[in-house]
Write a protein that holds these residues in place. Structure first.
Motif, PDB file in Angstrom:
ATOM      1  N   ASP A  45       0.819  -1.220   0.000  1.00  0.00           N
ATOM      2  CA  ASP A  45       0.000   0.000   0.000  1.00  0.00           C
ATOM      3  C   ASP A  45       0.849   1.265   0.000  1.00  0.00           C
ATOM      4  N   GLY A  46       2.163   1.119  -0.162  1.00  0.00           N
ATOM      5  CA  GLY A  46       3.046   2.277  -0.216  1.00  0.00           C
ATOM      6  C   GLY A  46       3.533   2.761   1.131  1.00  0.00           C
ATOM      7  N   THR A  47       3.093   2.137   2.224  1.00  0.00           N
ATOM      8  CA  THR A  47       3.566   2.526   3.547  1.00  0.00           C
ATOM      9  C   THR A  47       5.018   2.079   3.734  1.00  0.00           C
ATOM     10  N   HIS A  48       5.705   2.727   4.666  1.00  0.00           N
ATOM     11  CA  HIS A  48       7.129   2.496   4.877  1.00  0.00           C
ATOM     12  C   HIS A  48       7.358   1.560   6.063  1.00  0.00           C
ATOM     13  N   TRP A  49       8.205   0.562   5.854  1.00  0.00           N
ATOM     14  CA  TRP A  49       8.482  -0.441   6.868  1.00  0.00           C
ATOM     15  C   TRP A  49       9.984  -0.717   6.942  1.00  0.00           C
ATOM     16  N   GLU A  50      10.400  -1.263   8.083  1.00  0.00           N
ATOM     17  CA  GLU A  50      11.779  -1.679   8.292  1.00  0.00           C
ATOM     18  C   GLU A  50      11.767  -3.121   8.781  1.00  0.00           C
ATOM     19  N   ALA A  51      12.625  -3.977   8.194  1.00  0.00           N
ATOM     20  CA  ALA A  51      12.630  -5.393   8.549  1.00  0.00           C
ATOM     21  C   ALA A  51      14.027  -5.848   8.926  1.00  0.00           C
ATOM     22  N   LYS A  52      14.118  -6.574  10.041  1.00  0.00           N
ATOM     23  CA  LYS A  52      15.336  -7.235  10.483  1.00  0.00           C
ATOM     24  C   LYS A  52      15.111  -8.745  10.439  1.00  0.00           C
ATOM     25  N   ILE A  53      16.158  -9.505  10.707  1.00  0.00           N
ATOM     26  CA  ILE A  53      16.066 -10.961  10.788  1.00  0.00           C
ATOM     27  C   ILE A  53      16.389 -11.393  12.202  1.00  0.00           C
ATOM     28  N   SER A  54      15.554 -12.292  12.749  1.00  0.00           N
ATOM     29  CA  SER A  54      15.788 -12.805  14.095  1.00  0.00           C
ATOM     30  C   SER A  54      15.242 -14.215  14.199  1.00  0.00           C
ATOM     31  N   SER A  55      16.106 -15.170  14.550  1.00  0.00           N
ATOM     32  CA  SER A  55      15.705 -16.562  14.780  1.00  0.00           C
ATOM     33  C   SER A  55      14.899 -17.130  13.624  1.00  0.00           C
ATOM     34  N   GLY A  56      15.338 -16.860  12.405  1.00  0.00           N
ATOM     35  CA  GLY A  56      14.711 -17.439  11.235  1.00  0.00           C
ATOM     36  C   GLY A  56      13.442 -16.759  10.770  1.00  0.00           C
ATOM     37  N   LYS A  57      13.099 -15.623  11.362  1.00  0.00           N
ATOM     38  CA  LYS A  57      11.914 -14.865  10.956  1.00  0.00           C
ATOM     39  C   LYS A  57      12.281 -13.399  10.771  1.00  0.00           C
ATOM     40  N   PHE A  58      11.329 -12.626  10.243  1.00  0.00           N
ATOM     41  CA  PHE A  58      11.513 -11.185  10.125  1.00  0.00           C
ATOM     42  C   PHE A  58      10.943 -10.482  11.353  1.00  0.00           C
ATOM     43  N   LEU A  59      11.635  -9.440  11.800  1.00  0.00           N
ATOM     44  CA  LEU A  59      11.074  -8.488  12.759  1.00  0.00           C
ATOM     45  C   LEU A  59      10.692  -7.249  11.972  1.00  0.00           C
ATOM     46  N   ASN A  60       9.399  -7.008  11.851  1.00  0.00           N
ATOM     47  CA  ASN A  60       8.866  -5.974  10.975  1.00  0.00           C
ATOM     48  C   ASN A  60       8.371  -4.790  11.798  1.00  0.00           C
ATOM     49  N   GLN A  61       8.733  -3.592  11.393  1.00  0.00           N
ATOM     50  CA  GLN A  61       8.363  -2.391  12.141  1.00  0.00           C
ATOM     51  C   GLN A  61       7.949  -1.288  11.179  1.00  0.00           C
ATOM     52  N   LYS A  62       6.758  -0.742  11.394  1.00  0.00           N
ATOM     53  CA  LYS A  62       6.284   0.351  10.555  1.00  0.00           C
ATOM     54  C   LYS A  62       7.017   1.639  10.916  1.00  0.00           C
ATOM     55  N   ALA A  63       7.263   2.470   9.908  1.00  0.00           N
ATOM     56  CA  ALA A  63       7.968   3.734  10.139  1.00  0.00           C
ATOM     57  C   ALA A  63       7.241   4.569  11.172  1.00  0.00           C
ATOM     58  N   ASP A  64       8.019   5.182  12.069  1.00  0.00           N
ATOM     59  CA  ASP A  64       7.491   6.071  13.116  1.00  0.00           C
ATOM     60  C   ASP A  64       6.689   5.332  14.182  1.00  0.00           C
ATOM     61  N   GLU A  65       6.758   4.008  14.219  1.00  0.00           N
ATOM     62  CA  GLU A  65       6.128   3.239  15.283  1.00  0.00           C
ATOM     63  C   GLU A  65       7.206   2.460  16.035  1.00  0.00           C
ATOM     64  N   ALA A  66       6.973   2.214  17.314  1.00  0.00           N
ATOM     65  CA  ALA A  66       7.996   1.599  18.161  1.00  0.00           C
ATOM     66  C   ALA A  66       7.888   0.078  18.233  1.00  0.00           C
ATOM     67  N   THR A  67       6.751  -0.486  17.823  1.00  0.00           N
ATOM     68  CA  THR A  67       6.499  -1.911  18.012  1.00  0.00           C
ATOM     69  C   THR A  67       7.027  -2.736  16.849  1.00  0.00           C
ATOM     70  N   GLU A  68       7.781  -3.787  17.173  1.00  0.00           N
ATOM     71  CA  GLU A  68       8.225  -4.753  16.175  1.00  0.00           C
ATOM     72  C   GLU A  68       7.329  -5.984  16.225  1.00  0.00           C
ATOM     73  N   THR A  69       7.000  -6.523  15.059  1.00  0.00           N
ATOM     74  CA  THR A  69       6.157  -7.708  14.958  1.00  0.00           C
ATOM     75  C   THR A  69       6.929  -8.818  14.257  1.00  0.00           C
ATOM     76  N   GLU A  70       6.906 -10.018  14.825  1.00  0.00           N
ATOM     77  CA  GLU A  70       7.575 -11.160  14.213  1.00  0.00           C
ATOM     78  C   GLU A  70       6.671 -11.769  13.148  1.00  0.00           C
ATOM     79  N   VAL A  71       7.164 -11.860  11.920  1.00  0.00           N
ATOM     80  CA  VAL A  71       6.383 -12.393  10.799  1.00  0.00           C
ATOM     81  C   VAL A  71       7.253 -13.358   9.997  1.00  0.00           C
ATOM     82  N   ASP A  72       6.591 -14.229   9.228  1.00  0.00           N
ATOM     83  CA  ASP A  72       7.341 -15.181   8.406  1.00  0.00           C
ATOM     84  C   ASP A  72       7.460 -14.745   6.961  1.00  0.00           C
TER      85      ASP A  72
END
Length: 212
Positions: free
Chosen positions: A26-53
Motif C-alpha cells: 500500500d506504499g507505507t514504509h516499513w523496516e525489517a530485520k532478521i531474528s531466529s529465522g523470521k523477520f522483525l517488521n516495524q512500521k515507520a514512526d512506530e515503536a512496536t516490532e512484529t515477528e512475521v514469516d
C-alpha cells in the motif's frame, strides 16, 4: 550487527545494514530485520516490532511481491496473485525515498582457533561434543543453529547449541545479534554475553569460534 548487504540500482554504493527499509503493497514504509529465522517488521514512526514469516514489498517496477526466508541465504519471491514463486539470493525493492535497492542476506561463517594457537581457519561448520559426549556438527541457517549428529542423514534446527566447554562442563549458547553469543552454564539461571564460544571438538581438543 549487519544482516544485509545493500546496493543501489547501479551497484556502485554498497553498505552493510541490520535492516532493510522498504515500501509495502500500500506504499507505507516499513523496516525489517532478521531474528531466529523470521523477520522483525516495524512500521515507520512506530515503536512496536512484529515477528512475521514473510514480507509484502514493492519491487523496482512498482509491482507487489511476497518474500520468505529460505536456507543458505536465499529468498522465496512470489508475485501478488501468483500460485508459485521463484528462489533468489537477492531482493530488489523500493526504498522509502523510491530509490531502487538490492539486498542480499549476509551469511554466517565460523572462525576456529585451537587453544594456544596464534592463528585459525574459517569454515561453515563446527564439530562439537554434545553434553553426553556424542559428536555433532553445527552450522547457521537464517540465524538458527542447524545440528546434525555424526553419520545422520538429516538434522534439526534450534535457537541454542548444547555443547561441552574446555573443562568438560555443559553449556548452552544462543546467537546474540550478528557477532555475539549468550552463554549459560547448564543449571544456571543467568548467563553472560561474549563474542567467542569455547568448545570441545570430536577428538577432545579445545577450540574457540567466533562468527564472521
Amino acid at each position: 550487527m549487519s544482516w544485509f548487504s545493500i546496493n543501489d540500482d547501479q551497484g556502485l554504493s554498497e553498505i552493510e545494514a541490520d535492516a532493510i527499509r522498504y515500501q509495502s503493497w500500500d506504499g507505507t514504509h516499513w523496516e525489517a530485520k532478521i531474528s531466529s529465522g523470521k523477520f522483525l517488521n516495524q512500521k515507520a514512526d512506530e515503536a512496536t516490532e512484529t515477528e512475521v514469516d514473510h514480507l509484502n514489498y514493492k519491487t523496482w517496477d512498482g509491482s507487489n511481491w511476497t518474500l520468505k526466508l529460505l536456507p543458505e541465504n536465499r529468498f522465496l519471491h512470489q508475485k501478488q496473485g501468483a500460485s508459485s514463486g521463484h528462489e533468489d539470493i537477492i531482493i530488489q525493492y523500493l526504498d522509502w525515498d523510491n530509490s531502487k535497492s538490492t539486498a542480499k542476506k549476509k551469511g554466517f561463517k565460523f572462525h576456529h582457533t585451537k587453544q594456544g594457537a596464534l592463528s585459525g581457519h574459517e569454515d561453515f561448520i563446527a564439530h562439537y561434543l554434545m553434553w553426553d559426549g556424542s559428536p555433532w556438527t553445527a552450522r547457521i541457517v537464517n540465524g538458527l543453529f542447524h545440528h546434525t549428529r555424526r553419520g545422520a542423514p538429516s538434522g534439526h534446527e534450534d535457537v541454542i547449541m548444547n555443547y561441552k566447554s574446555w573443562d568438560g562442563s555443559n553449556w548452552s549458547s544462543r546467537i546474540l545479534g550478528r557477532y555475539g553469543f549468550l552463554h549459560t552454564r547448564h543449571g544456571a539461571n543467568v548467563g553472560h554475553e561474549f563474542y567467542f564460544l569455547n568448545y570441545r571438538t570430536w577428538d577432545g581438543s579445545n577450540w574457540s569460534l567466533k562468527l564472521i
